[in-house]
Every structure is written in structure tokens, then in C-alpha cells.
Design an enzyme around this catalytic site. Structure first.
Site, PDB file in Angstrom:
ATOM      1  N   ASP A 193     -18.254 -23.722   0.295  1.00  0.00           N
ATOM      2  CA  ASP A 193     -17.966 -22.327   0.619  1.00  0.00           C
ATOM      3  C   ASP A 193     -18.384 -21.371  -0.488  1.00  0.00           C
ATOM      4  O   ASP A 193     -18.845 -20.266  -0.212  1.00  0.00           O
ATOM      5  CB  ASP A 193     -16.468 -22.143   0.883  1.00  0.00           C
ATOM      6  CG  ASP A 193     -16.009 -22.869   2.125  1.00  0.00           C
ATOM      7  OD1 ASP A 193     -16.670 -22.717   3.165  1.00  0.00           O
ATOM      8  OD2 ASP A 193     -14.994 -23.589   2.064  1.00  0.00           O
ATOM      9  N   GLU A 226     -10.750 -30.971  -3.512  1.00  0.00           N
ATOM     10  CA  GLU A 226     -10.156 -31.514  -2.290  1.00  0.00           C
ATOM     11  C   GLU A 226      -9.783 -32.968  -2.516  1.00  0.00           C
ATOM     12  O   GLU A 226     -10.432 -33.670  -3.293  1.00  0.00           O
ATOM     13  CB  GLU A 226     -11.164 -31.402  -1.134  1.00  0.00           C
ATOM     14  CG  GLU A 226     -11.596 -29.977  -0.878  1.00  0.00           C
ATOM     15  CD  GLU A 226     -12.760 -29.857   0.097  1.00  0.00           C
ATOM     16  OE1 GLU A 226     -12.902 -28.784   0.694  1.00  0.00           O
ATOM     17  OE2 GLU A 226     -13.528 -30.835   0.247  1.00  0.00           O
TER      18      GLU A 226
END
Length: 399
Positions: A181, A165
């Protein structure tokens, strides 16, 4: 949370751009815009190089995807191989119903692109292209469905993939690896600028160590998908029926019982607060403005750092909730009545703890990982930033 961080909390919620990247499987709207290439997003491209060092998968095709949001227009889209941001559109879907936003790796074993100023994710897949689809959201706007490898019915479930990210803007480059996740491909980031920084590198055999550690715990073993294709986070395991929804309940009960008669001290940048349990709430006093009381969380709240432990961006309740969320995941609340605990040697020492996150940290060469959304508390997240970046390299490290 430190306002500079772009960890999972702020990455998904702090701005409209970042909020567009909802947790996998969801759709996110693209602001209305033309299909013209964005000159605003293209300005100030940062050299991004991805290198394949997986070894075992050296003969398989590797693909890179740069997805995110153009801050000038709010449009969601992808970056082409020539470093241009293009908004998504339903016409991007091919005959099979999916887009082809891939930037293939060259024969040299790497891929390169000039990264525009934007917020987003860089995905990697090995052996097959990702199934990304542009749909229409409830407001009639184009929306991109992102992979959700933890969902058995997702079209990307059997594809080996992972991501980092980032936010690249006028203030610099802010980036992190993430296992919030799931974990699948070990990724390492090298950010050059005012100094050179790295994060995400695993110890030798680190990927195998993660899978072995998770598999060894009876409550966590079912989080391993396939023949070590990936391991999913326990919160998603609850959703999939693979992890006990009451796992943390006994620990939460013990915490609530302790702090009915013992004060809990929480130190934040906004002040120090003292909390006691009254009924089903942990209520705080102190500082110039007391934070809202925190309701008794559920196991799901702890693992997702949400619900009762959601951290609003208010500078008061948010930091307290973040510190409590980290303390629950690290299981330090019964042993330490003053939070946050900053010494990682004190983490994960209880039987009931986030053994998934523990495995991620133990396999990291620098001890840093994003094993849960509040893992940036006390600075243990796999996050780096630079105000004057010159290049960024992402390495798919050996399996």
C-alpha cells in the site's frame, strides 16, 4: 501461491481472521463477544520487542499498536502492554472520537509485549499517536477503522507510520514487512527459533534511495507524499488521481498481441499450462484441470493484482493468475514465453514496469520486498516463518 505464505493475498483473504484487516480506510467487523480478556488468545505469548534505531527521530515519541483478530472468537481488537488481547468496543473511543491502543516506547528506546496467538498487524507511529476509531458495521457489530495513509482525507495522513503483518498460531510465526500500500518507516524483522532469520533491512541510505528512485520517474514522482513523509503504491495513486490509469495499457496490448499467435507456458505446483489469447481472454489448457481463462486486465488490475488477475484459492486458476500478475508488474511477459521467471536480474527491464516495486527491491539488503501483492511469486517477498519461534524483534531502522 505457496499455501504457507501470509503475503497480502492470503493475509487479507484466506481466513475470516485475516480478512478482517481490510485495506486501509475500511471498517472490519468484530465478532460478538464479551469485553472479558481472552485467555485463549493469550496462551503461548511470543516475546515481541520493537527497537527504535531511526536516529533522526530518536527524540520524538514512538508508539506501537498490535491489532488483529482473536482466532478463538473471531473478535477484532488490540493487545495491551501486558500481552492480553481485548476485543474492540465503541466505548473505546475517547472524547476526540478515537481509541488509544498505543504501547509507548520506553526511555530505553524499545517496547515489548508477549504476542498472543492471533493474526494481525503491528503498527508504528512516530511523533504522534494513530487515529484509530471503533465504528459500527452494517450488521451492527463493532468495527475498527485502520489507517489509510494514501488517502488525503484520512486522519492519519500527516502522521508518520508503517506496519508489519503476521500470523502467530500453533504452526508457528509467519511475518512480513509490506509496501503493497505504501512505504514510510523502514522496518526490519528478526525472527528467532529453529534458526535466526531477518528480512526488511535496507541498504545504507535505503530510505533515501527509494524516495529518489520514485521521484526520478515522471509517472511515479507524484506518489511521494509531503517532504518524504511516505510514498504510496501506484494503484492507490490511480485512486487519488496521482498516477495515470492507463500506464500499463500499451504493455498489456503488446502482451495480448504476442500471445494470439505464440503459446504462453505457465508452470505451477498443480501442473504446467499453455495459454493463447482468443478475443479478450487468455485461455489455458493442460494439467488435470484447466484453469479459468483470464480476461484482458486493466492497469488497475495489474497494480492491485485484482479484477481480471484476482487469484482465487482454488489451486489452479489462483496460481496462474498470481504468476501472470507478477509477470505484468515485473514486465517479463514480452521477453519470456515461459513463466514464472525466477531470476530477479530479468525483472523491471522494460520502460513500462512497476518502478515503485523496483525501488523497494533495489533498496532491500536481501533484495526481498512486498512491492505488490504477488511479489511472493518465485520467493522474492520480504517474508519469513518459523515453526518453533522463540522471539521476534522489529527494528525501526535508521533514516
Amino acid at each position: 501461491m505457496n499455501s504457507r505464505m501470509i503475503g497480502r493475498r492470503s493475509f487479507l483473504a484466506s481466513t475470516a481472521a485475516l480478512g478482517a484487516l481490510a485495506l486501509g480506510g475500511g471498517t472490519t467487523g468484530c465478532a460478538p463477544s464479551s469485553r472479558a480478556r481472552s485467555t485463549a488468545a493469550t496462551a503461548g505469548g511470543l516475546p515481541l520487542t520493537a527497537v527504535n534505531r531511526t536516529g533522526r527521530h530518536a527524540a520524538e515519541p514512538v508508539y506501537m499498536y498490535v491489532l488483529g483478530v482473536d482466532p478463538a472468537t473471531g473478535a477484532q481488537g488490540h493487545v495491551t502492554a501486558d500481552g492480553v488481547f481485548v476485543p474492540c468496543a465503541a466505548s473505546d473511543n475517547g472524547p476526540d472520537g478515537f481509541t488509544d491502543y498505543a504501547i509507548p516506547f520506553r526511555d530505553s528506546g524499545d517496547a515489548a509485549v508477549a504476542l498472543p496467538k492471533m493474526s494481525g498487524r503491528v503498527y508504528f507511529s512516530i511523533g504522534d499517536r494513530l487515529r484509530l476509531k471503533v465504528v459500527t458495521d452494517g450488521n451492527g457489530r463493532p468495527a475498527l477503522q485502520y489507517p489509510a495513509g494514501w488517502v488525503a482525507t484520512d486522519p492519519n495522513h500527516r502522521i508518520l507510520h508503517d506496519w508489519i503483518e503476521f500470523t502467530h498460531n500453533d504452526a508457528g510465526m509467519f511475518c512480513n514487512t509490506t509496501a503493497v500500500d505504501m512505504f514510510s518507516i523502514p522496518l526490519a524483522i528478526r525472527l528467532a527459533g529453529t534458526r535466526t532469520q531477518t528480512t526488511g533491512t535496507l541498504v545504507d541510505g535505503g530510505r533515501d534511495r527509494i524516495f529518489a528512485a520514485v521521484s526520478a520517474h515522471p509517472d511515479f514522482a507524484r506518489l511521494v507524499v509531503g517532504d518524504r513523509l511516505r510514498v504510496i503504491a501506484p494503484g492507490h495513486g490511480i485512486e487519488a488521481g496521482l498516477f495515470p490509469a492507463d500506464y500499463y495499457d500499451s504493455y498489456i496490448d503488446a502482451v495480448w498481441d504476442r500471445y494470439r499467435g505464440t503459446p504462453l507456458t505457465v508452470r505451477t505446483d498443480a501442473g504446467t499450462y499453455t495459454g493463447r489469447v482468443t478475443g479478450e481472454h487468455l485461455s489455458f489448457s493442460g494439467g488435470t484441470r484447466a484453469p479459468a481463462s483470464v480476461a484482458r486486465p486493466s492497469t488497475r488490475d495489474v497494480l492491485f493484482c485484482d479484477g481480471a488477475l484476482a487469484a482465487p484459492n482454488d489451486g489452479v486458476t489462483g496460481p496462474v493468475a498470481a504468476i501472470l500478475g507478477a509477470a505484468f508488474n515485473r514486465s517479463t511477459l514480452l521477453s519470456h514465453a515461459s513463466q514464472p521467471v525466477t531470476d530477479p536480474a530479468r525483472y523491471y527491464r522494460e520502460g513500462v514496469t512497476n518502478h515503485y516495486a523496483r525501488a523497494m527491491h533495489e533498496a532491500a539488503a536481501d533484495g526481498a520486498a512486498y512491492g505488490f501483492a504477488f511479489d511472493d511469486v518465485a520467493g522474492h517477498a520480504s517474508y519469513i516463518q518459523d515453526g518453533a519461534p522463540t522471539s521476534v524483534t522489529v527494528t525501526l531502522t535508521p533514516f
